[in-house]
Design a protein around this motif. Structure first.
Motif, PDB file in Angstrom:
ATOM      1  N   PRO A 269      39.824  45.714  45.282  1.00  0.00           N
ATOM      2  CA  PRO A 269      39.007  44.573  45.771  1.00  0.00           C
ATOM      3  C   PRO A 269      37.796  44.290  44.412  1.00  0.00           C
ATOM      4  O   PRO A 269      37.124  43.721  44.619  1.00  0.00           O
ATOM      5  CB  PRO A 269      39.073  45.549  47.227  1.00  0.00           C
ATOM      6  N   TYR A 270      38.174  45.773  43.976  1.00  0.00           N
ATOM      7  CA  TYR A 270      36.987  45.932  43.147  1.00  0.00           C
ATOM      8  C   TYR A 270      37.185  45.083  41.763  1.00  0.00           C
ATOM      9  O   TYR A 270      36.021  44.771  41.503  1.00  0.00           O
ATOM     10  CB  TYR A 270      37.231  47.663  42.240  1.00  0.00           C
ATOM     11  N   ILE A 271      38.589  44.318  41.864  1.00  0.00           N
ATOM     12  CA  ILE A 271      39.471  44.434  40.176  1.00  0.00           C
ATOM     13  C   ILE A 271      38.616  42.583  40.437  1.00  0.00           C
ATOM     14  O   ILE A 271      37.932  41.732  40.100  1.00  0.00           O
ATOM     15  CB  ILE A 271      40.664  44.312  39.972  1.00  0.00           C
ATOM     16  N   GLU A 272      38.539  42.094  42.084  1.00  0.00           N
ATOM     17  CA  GLU A 272      38.388  40.990  42.763  1.00  0.00           C
ATOM     18  C   GLU A 272      37.060  40.341  42.476  1.00  0.00           C
ATOM     19  O   GLU A 272      36.823  39.480  42.353  1.00  0.00           O
ATOM     20  CB  GLU A 272      38.478  40.594  43.965  1.00  0.00           C
ATOM     21  N   SER A 273      36.355  41.790  42.397  1.00  0.00           N
ATOM     22  CA  SER A 273      34.334  41.509  42.732  1.00  0.00           C
ATOM     23  C   SER A 273      33.987  41.200  41.031  1.00  0.00           C
ATOM     24  O   SER A 273      33.274  40.126  40.490  1.00  0.00           O
ATOM     25  CB  SER A 273      34.288  42.852  43.190  1.00  0.00           C
ATOM     26  N   HIS A 274      34.888  41.785  40.848  1.00  0.00           N
ATOM     27  CA  HIS A 274      34.286  42.268  38.745  1.00  0.00           C
ATOM     28  C   HIS A 274      35.280  40.555  38.404  1.00  0.00           C
ATOM     29  O   HIS A 274      33.942  39.515  37.535  1.00  0.00           O
ATOM     30  CB  HIS A 274      35.096  43.117  38.177  1.00  0.00           C
ATOM     31  N   LEU A 275      36.023  39.840  38.490  1.00  0.00           N
ATOM     32  CA  LEU A 275      36.630  38.774  38.353  1.00  0.00           C
ATOM     33  C   LEU A 275      35.324  37.864  39.022  1.00  0.00           C
ATOM     34  O   LEU A 275      35.281  36.801  38.159  1.00  0.00           O
ATOM     35  CB  LEU A 275      37.990  38.414  38.962  1.00  0.00           C
ATOM     36  N   SER A 276      35.410  37.035  40.186  1.00  0.00           N
ATOM     37  CA  SER A 276      34.237  36.715  40.586  1.00  0.00           C
ATOM     38  C   SER A 276      33.034  36.498  40.692  1.00  0.00           C
ATOM     39  O   SER A 276      32.334  35.731  40.270  1.00  0.00           O
ATOM     40  CB  SER A 276      33.591  36.908  42.438  1.00  0.00           C
ATOM     41  N   SER A 277      32.927  37.844  39.539  1.00  0.00           N
ATOM     42  CA  SER A 277      31.159  37.486  38.505  1.00  0.00           C
ATOM     43  C   SER A 277      31.352  37.103  37.069  1.00  0.00           C
ATOM     44  O   SER A 277      30.578  37.305  35.982  1.00  0.00           O
ATOM     45  CB  SER A 277      30.476  38.945  38.802  1.00  0.00           C
ATOM     46  N   GLY A 278      32.770  36.701  36.993  1.00  0.00           N
ATOM     47  CA  GLY A 278      33.090  36.252  35.411  1.00  0.00           C
ATOM     48  C   GLY A 278      33.411  37.525  34.936  1.00  0.00           C
ATOM     49  O   GLY A 278      33.674  36.787  32.884  1.00  0.00           O
ATOM     50  N   GLY A 279      33.775  38.755  35.187  1.00  0.00           N
ATOM     51  CA  GLY A 279      34.215  39.226  33.714  1.00  0.00           C
ATOM     52  C   GLY A 279      36.192  39.152  34.084  1.00  0.00           C
ATOM     53  O   GLY A 279      36.176  38.533  34.685  1.00  0.00           O
ATOM     54  N   ARG A 280      36.860  39.558  33.216  1.00  0.00           N
ATOM     55  CA  ARG A 280      38.052  39.319  32.914  1.00  0.00           C
ATOM     56  C   ARG A 280      38.790  40.600  33.250  1.00  0.00           C
ATOM     57  O   ARG A 280      38.403  41.927  32.951  1.00  0.00           O
ATOM     58  CB  ARG A 280      38.005  40.021  30.990  1.00  0.00           C
ATOM     59  N   LEU A 281      39.584  40.526  33.600  1.00  0.00           N
ATOM     60  CA  LEU A 281      40.420  41.511  33.658  1.00  0.00           C
ATOM     61  C   LEU A 281      41.298  42.772  33.304  1.00  0.00           C
ATOM     62  O   LEU A 281      41.350  44.002  33.562  1.00  0.00           O
ATOM     63  CB  LEU A 281      42.251  40.412  34.429  1.00  0.00           C
ATOM     64  N   GLY A 308      49.361  40.984  29.641  1.00  0.00           N
ATOM     65  CA  GLY A 308      49.010  40.210  30.767  1.00  0.00           C
ATOM     66  C   GLY A 308      47.240  39.858  30.932  1.00  0.00           C
ATOM     67  O   GLY A 308      46.951  38.730  30.917  1.00  0.00           O
ATOM     68  N   ALA A 309      46.864  41.157  31.063  1.00  0.00           N
ATOM     69  CA  ALA A 309      45.752  41.489  31.444  1.00  0.00           C
ATOM     70  C   ALA A 309      45.250  40.411  30.308  1.00  0.00           C
ATOM     71  O   ALA A 309      43.242  40.144  31.594  1.00  0.00           O
ATOM     72  CB  ALA A 309      45.140  42.720  30.982  1.00  0.00           C
ATOM     73  N   SER A 310      44.692  40.447  29.360  1.00  0.00           N
ATOM     74  CA  SER A 310      43.362  39.602  28.643  1.00  0.00           C
ATOM     75  C   SER A 310      43.574  38.112  28.616  1.00  0.00           C
ATOM     76  O   SER A 310      43.228  37.121  28.023  1.00  0.00           O
ATOM     77  CB  SER A 310      43.679  39.903  27.011  1.00  0.00           C
ATOM     78  N   LYS A 311      44.844  37.250  29.646  1.00  0.00           N
ATOM     79  CA  LYS A 311      45.259  36.168  29.673  1.00  0.00           C
ATOM     80  C   LYS A 311      44.360  35.192  30.480  1.00  0.00           C
ATOM     81  O   LYS A 311      44.305  36.053  30.910  1.00  0.00           O
ATOM     82  CB  LYS A 311      46.400  35.844  29.503  1.00  0.00           C
ATOM     83  N   ALA A 312      44.066  34.087  30.083  1.00  0.00           N
ATOM     84  CA  ALA A 312      43.138  33.566  31.080  1.00  0.00           C
ATOM     85  C   ALA A 312      43.641  32.980  32.058  1.00  0.00           C
ATOM     86  O   ALA A 312      44.759  33.091  32.770  1.00  0.00           O
ATOM     87  CB  ALA A 312      42.575  31.875  30.761  1.00  0.00           C
ATOM     88  N   GLY A 313      43.373  33.388  33.463  1.00  0.00           N
ATOM     89  CA  GLY A 313      43.351  33.946  34.699  1.00  0.00           C
ATOM     90  C   GLY A 313      43.897  34.676  35.426  1.00  0.00           C
ATOM     91  O   GLY A 313      44.329  34.960  36.552  1.00  0.00           O
ATOM     92  N   ALA A 314      44.409  35.694  34.455  1.00  0.00           N
ATOM     93  CA  ALA A 314      44.540  37.198  35.346  1.00  0.00           C
ATOM     94  C   ALA A 314      44.304  37.226  35.992  1.00  0.00           C
ATOM     95  O   ALA A 314      42.639  37.798  36.178  1.00  0.00           O
ATOM     96  CB  ALA A 314      45.394  38.308  33.709  1.00  0.00           C
ATOM     97  N   GLY A 315      44.902  38.159  36.919  1.00  0.00           N
ATOM     98  CA  GLY A 315      44.504  39.017  38.210  1.00  0.00           C
ATOM     99  C   GLY A 315      45.089  39.952  38.778  1.00  0.00           C
ATOM    100  O   GLY A 315      46.482  40.391  38.135  1.00  0.00           O
ATOM    101  N   PRO A 316      44.913  40.207  40.154  1.00  0.00           N
ATOM    102  CA  PRO A 316      45.460  40.964  40.712  1.00  0.00           C
ATOM    103  C   PRO A 316      46.624  40.937  40.451  1.00  0.00           C
ATOM    104  O   PRO A 316      46.955  42.037  40.854  1.00  0.00           O
ATOM    105  CB  PRO A 316      44.911  40.585  41.924  1.00  0.00           C
ATOM    106  N   GLU A 317      47.420  39.522  40.831  1.00  0.00           N
ATOM    107  CA  GLU A 317      48.853  39.512  41.004  1.00  0.00           C
ATOM    108  C   GLU A 317      49.331  40.079  39.964  1.00  0.00           C
ATOM    109  O   GLU A 317      50.376  40.147  40.238  1.00  0.00           O
ATOM    110  CB  GLU A 317      49.370  38.090  41.298  1.00  0.00           C
ATOM    111  N   LEU A 318      48.951  40.330  38.802  1.00  0.00           N
ATOM    112  CA  LEU A 318      49.261  40.132  37.074  1.00  0.00           C
ATOM    113  C   LEU A 318      49.422  42.404  37.759  1.00  0.00           C
ATOM    114  O   LEU A 318      51.012  42.640  37.799  1.00  0.00           O
ATOM    115  CB  LEU A 318      48.844  40.390  36.590  1.00  0.00           C
ATOM    116  N   VAL A 319      48.474  42.674  38.780  1.00  0.00           N
ATOM    117  CA  VAL A 319      48.682  44.927  39.122  1.00  0.00           C
ATOM    118  C   VAL A 319      49.280  44.578  39.654  1.00  0.00           C
ATOM    119  O   VAL A 319      50.686  45.688  39.888  1.00  0.00           O
ATOM    120  CB  VAL A 319      47.101  45.064  39.130  1.00  0.00           C
TER     121      VAL A 319
END
Length: 335
Positions: A269-281, A308-319
């Motif tokens: 959930p923390y990662i999802e919040s970070h991504l939604s605010s414009g952050g990178r995985l 994978g984490a620095s690629k565009a669009g990477a998200g919780p599914e990679l984790v």
């Protein structure tokens, strides 16, 4: 805001480490241990007061107890910076008198201040007048050709006259000429006995030891020998599961314990919040690479996240994909 008594929390702390102990790292560390005292990276007082870089004070409420470490040498400026930190809710303000980097030396703060205990005393006095939270100091045993046996007790005594009661002592000298910051973490010899002698000489002070401590077993030996606290740096970062997962039971005597796998899921959930605010995985997952150090599947865990984490669009599914390699490897060996 009511701040906790940190004397118990400071039995174990994670050292402030530049580029490492940012807010994402601290959020992970707090999931692993509820009791351990966490520190920010060093933030310079000029950056806050003159530069207006207040984003450097950002943190999550879940991080408490959490301390802000400041760098600087101007009492008035440090007082203003300390107030900024206290106003946003940090539980402690710590003055860096230990960093040996060139940038720090050119600003006349960090380890070079070991040569000016009266100035350090003025700095902490000004900071204490500005805030209602505890002000502490992290220092070395000396710098360059100083004789630690002479200057360290003088330093502690001088600074303590201003009401400072808690110090963390990195049990190495800092060599300001001839050694890089990295070399200063390894090459100067450790002098643990000196720090223990300081506790005997100043029993009224709360003294924590730092430098080269890599396991909870080592930490407990220092505590059992009479020191009030232990600060662990690189080992807690590179192998957080071995240090922090067992800290609450072994250091604080509580029954909180979380598995590394559960901590990964709790980060989602923390990662999802970070991504939604414009952050990178990768800004978050770079601090998670050591979670399974020494365990089956650790190599694949690191590889999947690193690649994978620095690629565009990477998200919780990679984790979750990386975690599946760990869990499959554990099943294969019967864990």
């Amino acid at each position: 805001m009511t701040h906790p008594d940190l004397s118990k929390s400071a039995r174990l702390s994670v050292a402030p480490m530049m580029d490492w102990t940012d807010r994402h790292c601290r959020y992970l560390h707090r999931l692993l241990s509820r009791g351990t005292l966490l520190y920010t990276e060093m933030v310079t007082a000029p950056a806050l007061v003159r530069g207006g870089a207040l984003h450097l004070l950002d943190y999550s409420p879940e991080e408490h107890p959490v301390a802000l470490q400041l760098g600087g040498s101007d009492p008035a400026e440090l007082a203003k910076a300390a107030k900024l930190g206290a106003d946003v809710g940090y539980d402690e303000i710590n003055l860096n008198v230990g960093c040996p980097s060139d940038r720090v030396q050119s600003g006349t703060f960090g380890a070079v201040l070991m040569r000016q205990p009266d100035l350090v005393a003025d700095c902490v006095a000004a900071m204490q007048d500005a805030v209602d939270v505890e002000v502490t100091v992290k220092c070395r045993i000396g710098v360059d050709d100083q004789e630690p046996e002479k200057i360290l007790p003088q330093f502690l005594e001088t600074v303590a006259t201003r009401g400072i009661t808690r110090f963390t002592i990195h049990a190495r000298k800092a060599w300001l000429q001839g050694l890089s910051p990295k070399e200063n973490r390894d090459i100067p010899p450790l002098d643990y006995p000196l720090v223990h002698r300081m506790k005997a000489q100043f029993p009224e002070l709360h003294l924590s030891i730092n430098g080269g401590i890599a396991t909870l077993d080592e930490a407990l030996l220092h505590l059992e020998a009479g020191l009030d606290g232990v600060m662990i740096g690189r080992a807690a970062y590179h192998n957080p599961s071995d240090i922090l997962v067992e800290a609450d039971t072994r250091i604080y005597g509580t029954d909180h314990q979380i598995t590394s796998q559960d901590a990964v899921r709790a980060m989602l959930p923390y990662i999802e919040s970070h991504l939604s605010s414009g952050g990178r995985l990768h800004q978050v997952t770079r601090h998670m690479l050591g979670l399974f150090a020494g365990r089956p599947g650790a190599r694949l865990w690191r590889r999947v996240l690193s690649e994978g984490a620095s690629k565009a669009g990477a998200g919780p599914e990679l984790v979750l994909d990386a975690l599946s390699h760990v869990e499959n490897a554990a099943l294969a060996v019967g864990e």
